[in-house]
Design an enzyme around this catalytic site. Structure first.
Site, PDB file in Angstrom:
ATOM      1  N   THR A   1      21.893 -35.331   7.932  1.00 58.18           N
ATOM      2  CA  THR A   1      21.172 -35.437   9.206  1.00 58.18           C
ATOM      3  C   THR A   1      21.237 -34.141  10.006  1.00 58.18           C
ATOM      4  O   THR A   1      20.816 -34.108  11.160  1.00 58.18           O
ATOM      5  CB  THR A   1      21.735 -36.600  10.050  1.00 58.18           C
ATOM      6  OG1 THR A   1      23.131 -36.369  10.296  1.00 58.18           O
ATOM      7  CG2 THR A   1      21.567 -37.928   9.327  1.00 58.18           C
TER       8      THR A   1
ATOM      9  N   ASP B   1      20.669 -29.866  10.789  1.00 59.58           N
ATOM     10  CA  ASP B   1      19.490 -29.019  10.971  1.00 59.58           C
ATOM     11  C   ASP B   1      19.009 -28.441   9.642  1.00 59.58           C
ATOM     12  O   ASP B   1      17.803 -28.357   9.394  1.00 59.58           O
ATOM     13  CB  ASP B   1      19.817 -27.894  11.960  1.00 59.58           C
ATOM     14  CG  ASP B   1      18.572 -27.169  12.435  1.00 59.58           C
ATOM     15  OD1 ASP B   1      17.661 -27.826  12.963  1.00 59.58           O
ATOM     16  OD2 ASP B   1      18.497 -25.936  12.249  1.00 59.58           O
TER      17      ASP B   1
ATOM     18  N   ARG C   1      17.027 -31.103   7.817  1.00 63.24           N
ATOM     19  CA  ARG C   1      15.716 -31.352   8.404  1.00 63.24           C
ATOM     20  C   ARG C   1      14.733 -30.228   8.087  1.00 63.24           C
ATOM     21  O   ARG C   1      13.582 -30.478   7.712  1.00 63.24           O
ATOM     22  CB  ARG C   1      15.838 -31.499   9.927  1.00 63.24           C
ATOM     23  CG  ARG C   1      16.566 -32.734  10.380  1.00 63.24           C
ATOM     24  CD  ARG C   1      16.766 -32.724  11.892  1.00 63.24           C
ATOM     25  NE  ARG C   1      15.508 -32.677  12.620  1.00 63.24           N
ATOM     26  CZ  ARG C   1      15.111 -31.647  13.379  1.00 63.24           C
ATOM     27  NH1 ARG C   1      15.872 -30.587  13.536  1.00 63.24           N
ATOM     28  NH2 ARG C   1      13.958 -31.701  14.014  1.00 63.24           N
TER      29      ARG C   1
ATOM     30  N   LYS D   1      14.918 -16.360  -2.905  1.00 60.56           N
ATOM     31  CA  LYS D   1      13.654 -15.756  -2.477  1.00 60.56           C
ATOM     32  C   LYS D   1      12.956 -15.103  -3.666  1.00 60.56           C
ATOM     33  O   LYS D   1      13.578 -14.412  -4.473  1.00 60.56           O
ATOM     34  CB  LYS D   1      13.906 -14.717  -1.376  1.00 60.56           C
ATOM     35  CG  LYS D   1      14.401 -15.302  -0.064  1.00 60.56           C
ATOM     36  CD  LYS D   1      14.669 -14.203   0.952  1.00 60.56           C
ATOM     37  CE  LYS D   1      15.150 -14.769   2.274  1.00 60.56           C
ATOM     38  NZ  LYS D   1      14.102 -15.521   2.977  1.00 60.56           N
TER      39      LYS D   1
ATOM     40  N   GLU E   1      17.127  -9.031  12.739  1.00 55.10           N
ATOM     41  CA  GLU E   1      16.726 -10.285  13.366  1.00 55.10           C
ATOM     42  C   GLU E   1      16.369 -10.027  14.824  1.00 55.10           C
ATOM     43  O   GLU E   1      17.003  -9.196  15.489  1.00 55.10           O
ATOM     44  CB  GLU E   1      17.863 -11.304  13.315  1.00 55.10           C
ATOM     45  CG  GLU E   1      18.307 -11.691  11.912  1.00 55.10           C
ATOM     46  CD  GLU E   1      19.429 -12.705  11.953  1.00 55.10           C
ATOM     47  OE1 GLU E   1      19.160 -13.893  11.713  1.00 55.10           O
ATOM     48  OE2 GLU E   1      20.575 -12.318  12.249  1.00 55.10           O
TER      49      GLU E   1
ATOM     50  N   ASP F   1      28.854 -12.556   8.595  1.00 50.29           N
ATOM     51  CA  ASP F   1      27.685 -13.437   8.533  1.00 50.29           C
ATOM     52  C   ASP F   1      26.626 -12.903   7.590  1.00 50.29           C
ATOM     53  O   ASP F   1      26.018 -13.672   6.832  1.00 50.29           O
ATOM     54  CB  ASP F   1      27.100 -13.614   9.935  1.00 50.29           C
ATOM     55  CG  ASP F   1      25.939 -14.596   9.968  1.00 50.29           C
ATOM     56  OD1 ASP F   1      26.078 -15.681   9.381  1.00 50.29           O
ATOM     57  OD2 ASP F   1      24.906 -14.272  10.573  1.00 50.29           O
TER      58      ASP F   1
ATOM     59  N   HIS G   1      24.699 -11.831   2.039  1.00 50.15           N
ATOM     60  CA  HIS G   1      23.327 -11.444   1.714  1.00 50.15           C
ATOM     61  C   HIS G   1      23.198  -9.970   1.319  1.00 50.15           C
ATOM     62  O   HIS G   1      22.644  -9.637   0.271  1.00 50.15           O
ATOM     63  CB  HIS G   1      22.396 -11.716   2.898  1.00 50.15           C
ATOM     64  CG  HIS G   1      22.418 -13.140   3.358  1.00 50.15           C
ATOM     65  ND1 HIS G   1      22.585 -14.207   2.511  1.00 50.15           N
ATOM     66  CD2 HIS G   1      22.297 -13.681   4.602  1.00 50.15           C
ATOM     67  CE1 HIS G   1      22.557 -15.335   3.200  1.00 50.15           C
ATOM     68  NE2 HIS G   1      22.385 -15.038   4.466  1.00 50.15           N
TER      69      HIS G   1
END
EC number: 1.1.1.49
Length: 485
Positions: A14, A16, A19, A178, A212, A231, A236
């Protein structure tokens, strides 16, 4: 050999991520008939849903996040028939029996996607093991990052390994799903013209940028404890670096590709405390404007002063034969002027210009691999500008473009989680991160943080809407290099 499972279990169903990404991705695979026939999808979380209310939750998520051209009432209805739900407090053993009963027989294979706080991993693994949901037919996918340093990463991985051996553990870095990232392998190893110059003899430097425009958004709790280095760089950016720098694998499979990536990560030159000030830049965004939007500082968004970095730039080196002496400039930050992720490979100039005596100015060739928001591969080459050349030869840099949206216009572009979820369901580990990769990444990152601590390094302020602290420009300019923007 791929071994598709017959059941999928989503923890954090449930949340984020579920979703926005997981449910739409699973629907997309279902609509295109790519999921195994009869595959059931069980969601679990603390939320008090039953099957019916969770299906309505999923329907609402699809209505909000699916593209309009993908919405099909019949396909959505048949997808929701696959879906069921069992509430669970993952931190206690009490509810795991009911979860196992809901899922039923797992002899046909079960894939678990664990999208929960890492602090719950150990309790969750213990709970799954206690009710027989960790046997030989079960594989587990873990959403990164795992831990905040090497020690905590090992602790988490040890807890997972207690029930799930490495062959049944799939660590997820969504960047590896990706299409453009996967195209790095096709570009390098499917074209004979690049590999002969893909080394220190042919390449001057490499830049990797993940920029970003957003600030904290709803990630304040996580981000304040992580910062940009953990992060973005730890997972990445270092994975992108490994794909760019790896040796040709013997074959396209999970073992061969990850063997070559980990060699690169272990070859990263440690950044010692005495060199930290020259090789790294750390910053934190202040107030400013991004586009036409006035935004607050990081500290104002957080509600208190902070020493957490929201920008990092690093000059890295890979100490092996192929890359000796080639700098890799790495950069990431929040509240920058544009949202873009790209790799720029600048080749060395030609050894002699025959055009200089006639006024022609050459620029070294650059290969740009753009990951987002657009997806393209662009090679910048020199061409003669049309004319009679009575006032000298005029040369101009022109792009040779491979725009994936254009070249593959008839093929639907998939979000990364579609590929990764399907690979988890089918049992293909190629695009997942192995434990030795994670530990090599953390070893290098921990060395940088130790240098910052030793030098009492504090993030330098930069205005939102800029490309970070001015010292980030100096990091490259000292070498006669400019960031690509």
């Amino acid at each position: 050999m791929k071994e598709p499972v017959s059941k999928l279990l989503l923890f954090g169903a449930t949340g984020d991520l579920s979703r926005r990404m997981l449910l739409p991705s699973l629907y997309g695979l279902h609509a295109d008939r790519l999921l195994p026939e009869g595959l059931t999808i069980t969601g679990t979380a603390r939320s008090d849903h039953d099957d019916g209310s969770f299906r309505e939750f999923a329907r609402a998520a699809l209505a909000e996040f699916l593209p309009e051209d993908r919405k099909d009432d019949a396909a959505i209805a048949s997808f929701l028939e696959r879906v069921q739900y069992q509430p669970l407090d993952a931190s206690t053993l009490e509810g795991y029996g009911a979860l196992a009963a809901k899922i039923g027989d797992v002899s046909g294979g079960l894939a678990i996607f664990l999208s929960t706080a890492p602090s719950l991993f150990e309790a969750t693994i213990h709970g799954l093991e206690s009710v027989g949901l960790a046997g030989d037919t079960v594989r587990i996918g873990l959403e990164k990052p795992l831990g905040h340093d090497l020690a905590s990463s090992r602790e988490i991985n040890d807890a997972v390994a207690h029930a799930f051996p490495e062959a049944r553990t799939y660590r997820i870095d969504h960047y590896l799903g990706k299409e453009t990232v996967q195209n790095i392998l096709a570009l390098r190893f499917g074209n004979s013209l690049f590999e002969p110059v893909w080394n220190a003899g042919g390449i001057d430097h490499v830049q990797i940028t993940i920029a970003e425009t957003v600030g904290l958004e709803d990630r304040a709790g996580y981000y304040e404890g992580a910062g940009a280095l953990r992060d973005m760089v730890q997972n990445h950016i270092l994975q992108l670096l490994a794909l760019i720098a790896m040796e040709p694998p013997a074959r396209f499979d999970g073992t061969a590709i990850r063997d070559e990536k980990v060699k690169v990560l272990r070859s990263l030159r440690p950044i010692e405390a005495k060199d930290s000030g020259q090789l790294t830049v750390t910053g934190q965004y202040g107030a400013g404007a991004v586009g036409d939007k006035v935004v607050r500082s990081y500290a104002d968004e957080l509600g208190k002063p902070s020493g957490t970095e929201t920008f990092v730039a690093i000059k890295a080196h890979v100490d092996n034969w192929r890359w000796q002496g080639v700098p890799f400039y790495l950069r990431t930050g929040k509240r920058l002027p544009a949202r873009q992720s790209e790799i720029a490979i600048q080749f060395k100039p030609v050894p002699h210009s025959i055009f200089s005596s006639r006024g022609g100015q050459l620029q070294p060739n650059t290969l740009v691999i753009r990951l987002q928001p657009e997806e393209y591969v662009r090679l910048l080459v020199m061409a003669k500008q049309p004319g009679l050349d009575r006032e000298g030869i005029k040369l101009r840099e022109v792009p040779l473009n491979l725009a994936l949206d254009h070249e593959f216009a008839g093929t639907r572009r998939r979000i990364a989680y579609e590929r990764l979820l399907l690979d988890l369901i089918e049992g293909d580990p190629t695009l997942f991160v192995r434990r030795d990769e994670v530990e090599a990444q953390w070893t290098w990152i921990d060395g940088i943080r130790a240098g910052w601590d030793a030098n009492d390094t504090k993030p330098k302020p930069y205005p939102s809407g800029s490309w970070g602290p001015s010292s980030a420009i100096a990091l490259t300019e000292r070498d006669g290099v400019s960031w690509t923007e």
